[in-house]
Design a protein around this motif. Structure first.
Motif, PDB file in Angstrom:
ATOM      1  N   GLU A 239      11.524 -16.406 -36.559  1.00 27.93           N
ATOM      2  CA  GLU A 239      11.963 -15.017 -36.638  1.00 27.93           C
ATOM      3  C   GLU A 239      12.155 -14.438 -35.246  1.00 27.93           C
ATOM      4  O   GLU A 239      13.125 -13.721 -34.978  1.00 27.93           O
ATOM      5  CB  GLU A 239      10.934 -14.191 -37.418  1.00 27.93           C
ATOM      6  CG  GLU A 239      11.384 -12.781 -37.723  1.00 27.93           C
ATOM      7  CD  GLU A 239      10.368 -12.031 -38.550  1.00 27.93           C
ATOM      8  OE1 GLU A 239      10.716 -10.978 -39.084  1.00 27.93           O
ATOM      9  OE2 GLU A 239       9.225 -12.506 -38.662  1.00 27.93           O
ATOM     10  N   ARG A 240      11.231 -14.762 -34.338  1.00 24.11           N
ATOM     11  CA  ARG A 240      11.358 -14.276 -32.965  1.00 24.11           C
ATOM     12  C   ARG A 240      12.606 -14.833 -32.303  1.00 24.11           C
ATOM     13  O   ARG A 240      13.331 -14.117 -31.613  1.00 24.11           O
ATOM     14  CB  ARG A 240      10.122 -14.662 -32.153  1.00 24.11           C
ATOM     15  CG  ARG A 240       8.967 -13.688 -32.300  1.00 24.11           C
ATOM     16  CD  ARG A 240       7.843 -14.016 -31.341  1.00 24.11           C
ATOM     17  NE  ARG A 240       6.935 -12.873 -31.226  1.00 24.11           N
ATOM     18  CZ  ARG A 240       5.869 -12.842 -30.430  1.00 24.11           C
ATOM     19  NH1 ARG A 240       5.565 -13.907 -29.707  1.00 24.11           N
ATOM     20  NH2 ARG A 240       5.111 -11.768 -30.370  1.00 24.11           N
ATOM     21  N   ARG A 241      12.886 -16.113 -32.500  1.00 23.05           N
ATOM     22  CA  ARG A 241      14.073 -16.709 -31.891  1.00 23.05           C
ATOM     23  C   ARG A 241      15.344 -16.065 -32.435  1.00 23.05           C
ATOM     24  O   ARG A 241      16.287 -15.786 -31.692  1.00 23.05           O
ATOM     25  CB  ARG A 241      14.084 -18.219 -32.145  1.00 23.05           C
ATOM     26  CG  ARG A 241      13.029 -18.985 -31.365  1.00 23.05           C
ATOM     27  CD  ARG A 241      13.302 -20.479 -31.400  1.00 23.05           C
ATOM     28  NE  ARG A 241      13.228 -21.020 -32.749  1.00 23.05           N
ATOM     29  CZ  ARG A 241      12.120 -21.493 -33.307  1.00 23.05           C
ATOM     30  NH1 ARG A 241      10.970 -21.470 -32.632  1.00 23.05           N
ATOM     31  NH2 ARG A 241      12.127 -21.979 -34.536  1.00 23.05           N
ATOM     32  N   ARG A 242      15.372 -15.821 -33.732  1.00 28.93           N
ATOM     33  CA  ARG A 242      16.535 -15.168 -34.320  1.00 28.93           C
ATOM     34  C   ARG A 242      16.731 -13.773 -33.747  1.00 28.93           C
ATOM     35  O   ARG A 242      17.857 -13.362 -33.440  1.00 28.93           O
ATOM     36  CB  ARG A 242      16.360 -15.068 -35.839  1.00 28.93           C
ATOM     37  CG  ARG A 242      16.595 -16.362 -36.596  1.00 28.93           C
ATOM     38  CD  ARG A 242      16.297 -16.118 -38.063  1.00 28.93           C
ATOM     39  NE  ARG A 242      16.661 -17.250 -38.892  1.00 28.93           N
ATOM     40  CZ  ARG A 242      16.390 -17.331 -40.182  1.00 28.93           C
ATOM     41  NH1 ARG A 242      15.763 -16.331 -40.780  1.00 28.93           N
ATOM     42  NH2 ARG A 242      16.754 -18.383 -40.889  1.00 28.93           N
ATOM     43  N   PHE A 243      15.629 -13.043 -33.623  1.00 35.07           N
ATOM     44  CA  PHE A 243      15.754 -11.681 -33.127  1.00 35.07           C
ATOM     45  C   PHE A 243      16.226 -11.669 -31.681  1.00 35.07           C
ATOM     46  O   PHE A 243      16.997 -10.782 -31.288  1.00 35.07           O
ATOM     47  CB  PHE A 243      14.421 -10.933 -33.248  1.00 35.07           C
ATOM     48  CG  PHE A 243      14.516  -9.500 -32.796  1.00 35.07           C
ATOM     49  CD1 PHE A 243      15.106  -8.547 -33.609  1.00 35.07           C
ATOM     50  CD2 PHE A 243      14.056  -9.121 -31.548  1.00 35.07           C
ATOM     51  CE1 PHE A 243      15.221  -7.228 -33.190  1.00 35.07           C
ATOM     52  CE2 PHE A 243      14.169  -7.810 -31.117  1.00 35.07           C
ATOM     53  CZ  PHE A 243      14.758  -6.859 -31.942  1.00 35.07           C
ATOM     54  N   ARG A 244      15.771 -12.619 -30.878  1.00 33.47           N
ATOM     55  CA  ARG A 244      16.238 -12.667 -29.494  1.00 33.47           C
ATOM     56  C   ARG A 244      17.746 -12.824 -29.427  1.00 33.47           C
ATOM     57  O   ARG A 244      18.409 -12.185 -28.599  1.00 33.47           O
ATOM     58  CB  ARG A 244      15.549 -13.824 -28.758  1.00 33.47           C
ATOM     59  CG  ARG A 244      14.059 -13.603 -28.494  1.00 33.47           C
ATOM     60  CD  ARG A 244      13.406 -14.886 -28.014  1.00 33.47           C
ATOM     61  NE  ARG A 244      11.960 -14.736 -27.850  1.00 33.47           N
ATOM     62  CZ  ARG A 244      11.128 -15.740 -27.622  1.00 33.47           C
ATOM     63  NH1 ARG A 244      11.612 -16.984 -27.527  1.00 33.47           N
ATOM     64  NH2 ARG A 244       9.841 -15.529 -27.488  1.00 33.47           N
ATOM     65  N   ASP A 245      18.297 -13.658 -30.290  1.00 28.70           N
ATOM     66  CA  ASP A 245      19.756 -13.837 -30.318  1.00 28.70           C
ATOM     67  C   ASP A 245      20.439 -12.536 -30.740  1.00 28.70           C
ATOM     68  O   ASP A 245      21.457 -12.135 -30.154  1.00 28.70           O
ATOM     69  CB  ASP A 245      20.136 -14.963 -31.284  1.00 28.70           C
ATOM     70  CG  ASP A 245      19.693 -16.330 -30.799  1.00 28.70           C
ATOM     71  OD1 ASP A 245      19.455 -16.474 -29.575  1.00 28.70           O
ATOM     72  OD2 ASP A 245      19.569 -17.246 -31.635  1.00 28.70           O
ATOM     73  N   MET A 246      19.890 -11.887 -31.768  1.00 23.94           N
ATOM     74  CA  MET A 246      20.472 -10.639 -32.245  1.00 23.94           C
ATOM     75  C   MET A 246      20.371  -9.553 -31.175  1.00 23.94           C
ATOM     76  O   MET A 246      21.328  -8.802 -30.938  1.00 23.94           O
ATOM     77  CB  MET A 246      19.774 -10.180 -33.524  1.00 23.94           C
ATOM     78  CG  MET A 246      20.379  -8.926 -34.145  1.00 23.94           C
ATOM     79  SD  MET A 246      19.667  -8.506 -35.752  1.00 23.94           S
ATOM     80  CE  MET A 246      18.094  -7.811 -35.236  1.00 23.94           C
ATOM     81  N   ALA A 247      19.224  -9.475 -30.503  1.00 24.10           N
ATOM     82  CA  ALA A 247      19.020  -8.460 -29.472  1.00 24.10           C
ATOM     83  C   ALA A 247      19.963  -8.679 -28.294  1.00 24.10           C
ATOM     84  O   ALA A 247      20.521  -7.716 -27.744  1.00 24.10           O
ATOM     85  CB  ALA A 247      17.566  -8.481 -29.004  1.00 24.10           C
ATOM     86  N   ALA A 248      20.149  -9.932 -27.885  1.00 23.08           N
ATOM     87  CA  ALA A 248      21.071 -10.227 -26.784  1.00 23.08           C
ATOM     88  C   ALA A 248      22.483  -9.797 -27.139  1.00 23.08           C
ATOM     89  O   ALA A 248      23.212  -9.226 -26.305  1.00 23.08           O
ATOM     90  CB  ALA A 248      21.024 -11.718 -26.456  1.00 23.08           C
ATOM     91  N   ASP A 249      22.879 -10.042 -28.382  1.00 25.65           N
ATOM     92  CA  ASP A 249      24.212  -9.660 -28.830  1.00 25.65           C
ATOM     93  C   ASP A 249      24.364  -8.142 -28.811  1.00 25.65           C
ATOM     94  O   ASP A 249      25.378  -7.609 -28.343  1.00 25.65           O
ATOM     95  CB  ASP A 249      24.451 -10.217 -30.235  1.00 25.65           C
ATOM     96  CG  ASP A 249      25.857  -9.945 -30.743  1.00 25.65           C
ATOM     97  OD1 ASP A 249      26.809 -10.290 -30.025  1.00 25.65           O
ATOM     98  OD2 ASP A 249      26.006  -9.400 -31.845  1.00 25.65           O
ATOM     99  N   MET A 250      23.361  -7.423 -29.314  1.00 29.72           N
ATOM    100  CA  MET A 250      23.422  -5.963 -29.314  1.00 29.72           C
ATOM    101  C   MET A 250      23.512  -5.429 -27.892  1.00 29.72           C
ATOM    102  O   MET A 250      24.340  -4.564 -27.589  1.00 29.72           O
ATOM    103  CB  MET A 250      22.181  -5.379 -30.001  1.00 29.72           C
ATOM    104  CG  MET A 250      22.171  -5.498 -31.502  1.00 29.72           C
ATOM    105  SD  MET A 250      20.886  -4.451 -32.248  1.00 29.72           S
ATOM    106  CE  MET A 250      19.408  -5.120 -31.483  1.00 29.72           C
ATOM    107  N   ALA A 251      22.644  -5.935 -27.003  1.00 21.89           N
ATOM    108  CA  ALA A 251      22.595  -5.424 -25.634  1.00 21.89           C
ATOM    109  C   ALA A 251      23.911  -5.669 -24.906  1.00 21.89           C
ATOM    110  O   ALA A 251      24.407  -4.799 -24.175  1.00 21.89           O
ATOM    111  CB  ALA A 251      21.442  -6.079 -24.882  1.00 21.89           C
TER     112      ALA A 251
END
Length: 638
Positions: free
Chosen positions: A311-323
């Motif tokens: 879940e953490r790895r997925r969120f990091r990808d999502m957060a990078a995309d948002m940022a």
């Protein structure tokens, strides 16, 4: 433009183009495309549950038919290509064409007002439920005719089998008839809720009391698309249903869970609308009104999946995309050639000055004498540390980390030989019964200790920023927004945008404290007192010289049996814990096995860990009981 990181993505709702430029497709993949019950999410009722800011409304808006159509009509746009792939993965598209016609219905406080009317519960429930259905049908028709892509008379509704007797009540199957009947129902029911004095039950408008159940009649919609006819599945997304009265929600949810309904229905809600047991994922208290999860409905939790590392790895990808989508919209950066956001918050380790290093070396020598460690033993320990650091893939292998690891291992050595007898005739340097090891946990403990011993930054880097956000998109944007504000200052002064470790930690710690100070949910003072107390105790144990919990503690563990009794007791503490979880102050892991016992781990959130200087690594906890939680929550909580 103001710092876009400090605005919610849903604030761009008035401008579809801008919204699509900044919205990330990752939630569609993370929560829908990879869900084990993906095949059922348009048939069974779905409860999409998450903390404030977890992305529920953004997900609902992105799924709306009008936006899906906007995306598909401009396939050359790179952003639209990415969104199309995600929409297809989630089931909203088939062969590049719409498969679902979704509309989002905000559940404002107006619906709750119906619960205050002086009628029987069944009457109040029907008024609210029929108003929701009328507005859904009107919104659906607006979405299907948006942009003049098709006329009203080109839209045909398809009824489910054995629903012939109900067709007249919804205005038939023509789009015009359904629109006219929905307008009639909306006007009649709205007049009741808006009245200064509600009419007597026998004086209610006939249009408001006659049966009206389009959700039970309609199964599919036939529409024109690019010169052909498509059959799409209707979907009503009821957003913020936690605004309903709890009893009202239960009755509406029960009505929407009828198996005969073929109309898709999703309910987007916050965790605090659930019972304490459901928030804590207690199987005995998740079921509602004889409805069983996974059989009668499906829960999609936007936080707290089974594999937390995944879940953490997925969120990091999502957060990078948002940022990366938000960053170019910062006014101060528009003339700059921007790198990816993660490069602006590098994980390059801080380095102590020579003066600080000398102070640290002097401290280590004093501790060597205090721990009564022989020079030969220290040399052996130094060899263990040097060997570990030479083989680790960690980028933080600075001299100060080496020294702090030696200090931890010397303290551990002293503990392990403390019960052995000192010889009067030779240097005391016995072998410990349990051999010393230098590993990642010792290295993390060393870095944590350096934060206190030498003021060395501990929280920095993109992954730390993401992990401190607890998989919450809005929280990530708040923390990232504070860092971007510092970068804006750097840009105005003509300096490099990338922030060093110490600057990152200063910004994140100040923002974390600000977020905690702004908590205004029910029992917020109790929750703040509880997490502050837990964090202080975790920090005290984490900073012990021998680092008995390795990387450190950020949680307390209560025996599972004891926690289960609390959640079923109706105790106020259960409510305090519920709101703490629902608003992201703590995270909970049930049935955590350790020491032949099952524990309920109560972990402080990333924001609390930032504020108190605790590790973000999971697993280290203090063994406590329910009375401990009660005491911490009561302290300064009244």
């Amino acid at each position: 433009m103001a710092n876009p990181f400090l605005r919610r993505a849903t604030e761009y709702i008035r401008d579809d183009t801008t919204f699509l430029e900044i919205v990330s497709p990752a939630p569609l993949t993370t929560f829908l495309a990879e869900h084990p019950r993906k095949a059922d999410i348009f048939d069974l009722p779905i409860r999409v549950v998450g903390a404030p800011g977890s992305g529920k409304t953004m997900l609902a808006m992105l799924a709306e038919f009008r936006l899906v159509e906007t995306i598909l009509r401009d396939p050359t746009n790179d952003t639209n290509k990415q969104l199309s792939v995600a929409l297809a993965g989630a089931g909203f598209l088939e062969d590049g064409k719409p498969a679902v016609a979704a509309v989002r219905i905000p559940m404002e406080s107006e619906y709750r007002d119906f619960w205050e009317l002086p009628y029987e519960d069944s009457v109040k429930t029907k008024l609210a439920l029929w108003l929701v259905q009328a507005r859904t049908m009107l919104a659906l028709l607006r979405g299907l005719t948006n942009g003049d892509h098709r006329r009203l008379d080109e839209i045909r509704f398809i009824a489910r089998d054995a629903s012939e007797a109900q067709l007249e009540q919804i205005g038939g199957l023509t789009a015009a008839g359904i629109r006219d009947r929905a307008l009639e129902v909306q006007r009649a029911i709205y007049s009741i809720g808006a009245s200064l004095l509600p009419p007597d039950i026998d004086k209610l408008p006939k249009a408001a009391t006659d049966p009206y159940q389009p959700f039970e009649c309609i199964q599919e919609i036939d529409i024109p698309w690019a010169g052909e006819r498509l059959t799409v599945k209707p979907l009503a997304i009821l957003d913020d249903v936690h605004a309903l009265h709890p009893d009202q929600f239960e009755q509406i949810f029960t009505a929407l869970a009828r198996r005969e309904i073929k109309f898709g229905r999703w309910l987007m809600m916050r965790l605090d609308a659930l019972s304490p047991g459901a928030v804590f994922r207690s199987a005995r208290s998740v079921a509602t009104h004889n409805l069983k999860p996974d059989r009668d409905y499906i829960d999609i939790f936007m936080q707290g999946g089974e594999s937390r590392d995944k879940e953490r790895r997925r969120f990091r990808d999502m957060a990078a995309d948002m940022a990366d989508r938000y960053l170019p919209r910062v006014t101060a950066f528009r003339t700059r050639n921007l790198p990816p956001f993660r490069r602006l918050v590098p994980d390059e380790p801080p380095r102590l000055s020579e003066a600080k290093l000398r102070e640290l070396e002097a401290l280590i020598k004093r501790d060597q004498r205090r721990f009564d460690v022989a020079p030969a033993r220290r040399t052996t320990i130094e060899g263990l540390v040097t060997s570990y650091l030479a083989g680790t893939q960690s980028g933080d292998r600075e001299r100060e980390v080496n020294l702090a690891m030696v200090r931890v291992l010397m303290a551990r050595y002293a503990n392990r030989v403390s019960d052995q007898q000192v010889s009067l005739f030779e240097e005391f340097d016995p072998e410990p019964r349990t051999p010393l090891k230098a590993n990642a946990a010792i290295a993390e403990a060393a870095r944590l200790h350096l934060q206190t011993l030498s003021g060395r930054a501990f929280h920095y880097g993109f992954e730390t920023l993401c992990d401190a956000s607890n998989e919450n998109a809005e929280l990530f944007l708040q923390l990232a927004g504070a860092l971007v504000a510092r970068m804006e200052t750097q840009a105005i002064r003509g300096r490099a945008l990338a922030l060093p470790a110490n600057a990152q930690q200063d910004v994140l710690r100040a923002k974390a404290a600000e977020i905690m100070d702004g908590w205004a949910f029910p029992f917020a003072r109790h929750v703040r007192a509880m997490v502050d107390g837990i964090a202080a105790d975790c920090r005290e144990v984490s900073l012990l010289p021998h680092a008995r919990l390795g990387a450190g503690a950020n949680a307390v563990g209560v025996l599972e049996e004891e926690m289960g009794k609390l959640l079923l007791s109706g105790d106020e503490l259960a409510l305090i814990l519920k709101y703490a979880v629902a608003h992201g102050a703590i995270d909970v892991t049930r049935n955590y096995g350790q020491g032949s016992k099952d524990w309920c781990l109560i972990e402080v959130s990333g924001v609390v860990a930032l504020s108190h200087g605790l590790t973000l690594r999971r697993g280290g906890f203090l063994e406590r009981d329910v009375d401990y939680l009660r005491e911490k929550g009561a302290k300064n909580g009244t």
